[in-house]
Motif scaffolding. Structure first.
Motif, short mmCIF file in Angstrom:
data_model
loop_
_atom_site.label_atom_id
_atom_site.label_comp_id
_atom_site.label_asym_id
_atom_site.label_seq_id
_atom_site.Cartn_x
_atom_site.Cartn_y
_atom_site.Cartn_z
N THR A 117 48.53 30.78 34.66
CA THR A 117 47.42 30.28 35.47
C THR A 117 46.98 31.34 36.46
OG1 THR A 117 48.27 28.03 35.28
CG2 THR A 117 46.66 28.44 37.02
N GLY A 118 45.68 31.60 36.47
CA GLY A 118 45.10 32.56 37.39
C GLY A 118 44.31 31.85 38.48
N THR A 119 44.45 32.35 39.69
CA THR A 119 43.70 31.83 40.84
C THR A 119 43.17 33.02 41.62
OG1 THR A 119 45.71 31.75 42.18
CG2 THR A 119 45.06 29.71 41.06
N GLY A 120 42.20 32.76 42.50
CA GLY A 120 41.64 33.85 43.27
C GLY A 120 41.17 33.41 44.63
N SER A 121 40.98 34.39 45.50
CA SER A 121 40.42 34.12 46.83
C SER A 121 39.53 35.30 47.22
CB SER A 121 41.54 33.93 47.86
OG SER A 121 42.35 35.08 47.92
N VAL A 122 38.45 34.98 47.90
CA VAL A 122 37.49 35.99 48.32
C VAL A 122 38.03 36.75 49.52
CG1 VAL A 122 35.17 36.37 49.25
CG2 VAL A 122 35.53 34.65 47.46
N ILE A 123 37.96 38.06 49.46
CA ILE A 123 38.31 38.91 50.59
C ILE A 123 37.05 39.22 51.39
CG2 ILE A 123 39.17 41.19 51.29
CD1 ILE A 123 40.96 41.10 48.77
N ARG A 124 35.99 39.58 50.69
CA ARG A 124 34.70 39.85 51.32
C ARG A 124 33.59 39.40 50.39
NH1 ARG A 124 30.33 43.05 51.13
NH2 ARG A 124 29.33 43.62 53.08
N SER A 125 32.71 38.56 50.89
CA SER A 125 31.58 38.08 50.11
C SER A 125 30.31 38.71 50.66
CB SER A 125 31.49 36.55 50.19
OG SER A 125 30.46 36.08 49.34
N GLY A 126 29.75 39.63 49.90
CA GLY A 126 28.53 40.29 50.32
C GLY A 126 27.33 39.81 49.51
N ASN A 127 26.17 40.28 49.89
CA ASN A 127 24.94 39.90 49.20
C ASN A 127 24.82 40.61 47.85
OD1 ASN A 127 22.43 38.49 49.06
ND2 ASN A 127 21.40 40.42 49.54
N ARG A 128 25.40 41.81 47.73
CA ARG A 128 25.31 42.57 46.49
C ARG A 128 26.68 42.87 45.87
NH1 ARG A 128 20.67 43.68 44.73
NH2 ARG A 128 21.13 45.65 43.78
N VAL A 129 27.68 43.08 46.72
CA VAL A 129 29.02 43.42 46.25
C VAL A 129 30.03 42.53 46.96
CG1 VAL A 129 30.77 45.25 46.15
CG2 VAL A 129 28.36 45.82 45.78
N SER A 130 30.98 42.01 46.19
CA SER A 130 32.03 41.16 46.76
C SER A 130 33.39 41.64 46.27
CB SER A 130 31.82 39.70 46.38
OG SER A 130 30.66 39.20 46.98
N VAL A 131 34.42 41.34 47.06
CA VAL A 131 35.79 41.74 46.74
C VAL A 131 36.69 40.52 46.79
CG1 VAL A 131 37.72 43.23 47.45
CG2 VAL A 131 35.35 44.00 47.79
N CYS A 132 37.63 40.45 45.86
CA CYS A 132 38.55 39.30 45.88
C CYS A 132 39.94 39.72 45.42
CB CYS A 132 38.02 38.17 45.01
SG CYS A 132 38.08 38.49 43.26
N ARG A 133 40.86 38.82 45.63
CA ARG A 133 42.25 38.99 45.20
C ARG A 133 42.53 37.91 44.16
NH1 ARG A 133 47.59 40.55 47.25
NH2 ARG A 133 49.09 39.08 46.42
N MET A 134 43.20 38.30 43.10
CA MET A 134 43.51 37.38 42.02
C MET A 134 45.03 37.37 41.78
SD MET A 134 40.84 39.64 41.45
CE MET A 134 41.17 40.72 40.08
N GLU A 135 45.55 36.22 41.37
CA GLU A 135 46.98 36.11 41.09
C GLU A 135 47.19 35.41 39.75
OE1 GLU A 135 49.25 34.33 44.21
OE2 GLU A 135 48.41 35.64 45.74
N LEU A 136 48.29 35.77 39.07
CA LEU A 136 48.67 35.12 37.82
C LEU A 136 50.11 34.64 37.94
CD1 LEU A 136 47.71 34.54 34.88
CD2 LEU A 136 49.00 36.57 34.22
N HIS A 137 50.31 33.37 37.64
CA HIS A 137 51.64 32.75 37.67
C HIS A 137 51.91 32.08 36.33
CE1 HIS A 137 50.61 32.98 41.96
NE2 HIS A 137 51.92 33.07 42.16
#
Length: 154
Positions: A117-137
């Motif tokens: 199972t993969g889950t994610g969370s937003v680190i930075r949400s921009g108007n053009r570019v966004s960054v997130c962290r994802m995990e797999l368990h």
């Protein structure tokens, strides 16, 4: 609170990723939950996904794919949640440009298990570019891998 347009667009995106992307279908990828609060994507182990035949562990490319899908869905949900006055056509246009710019994966443990199972969370949400962290368990909660992804969202 989720607006009707936000909910409708996320439901459409989940349908596309879950049912209409041939590679996702080949892997057996299943979107369990998708809303402005997060995403949960699962895949069941099958012989075709084994990367090491001696240890019967999940192929690293499958791990990367799950994390990439989670990342894309996560940042798109973050974009949708960023405003409550989106129009459907605006979000549909944004979806056409959704793409991975960069992704880093740390493989923490061998991919042993039956359900991943993969889950994610937003680190930075921009108007053009966004960054997130994802995990797999795996189904026992063992942390198999995590990633950080940068995505084009507009």
């Amino acid at each position: 609170m989720t607006t009707a347009i936000q909910a409708q667009v996320l439901q459409q995106v989940a349908e596309i990723f879950d049912k209409h992307v041939p590679f996702h279908n080949l892997l057996g990828l299943d979107i369990i939950r998708y809303d402005i609060h997060g995403v949960e994507v699962a895949i069941k182990m099958k012989p075709e996904l084994i990367g090491n035949i001696h240890q019967n562990i999940l192929h690293g490319g499958v791990t990367a794919t799950i994390l990439d899908v989670v990342g894309g869905l996560t940042v798109f949900a973050g974009l949708v949640a960023s405003r409550d006055d989106w129009q459907i056509d605006e979000l549909q246009q944004r979806l056409t440009t959704l793409s991975t710019i960069d992704m880093r994966i740390d493989y923490l443990r061998p991919g042993r298990g039956q359900i991943f199972t993969g889950t994610g969370s937003v680190i930075r949400s921009g108007n053009r570019v966004s960054v997130c962290r994802m995990e797999l368990h795996n189904e026992e909660g063992t942390h198999i891998a995590f990633g950080t992804g940068t995505y084009m969202v507009g």
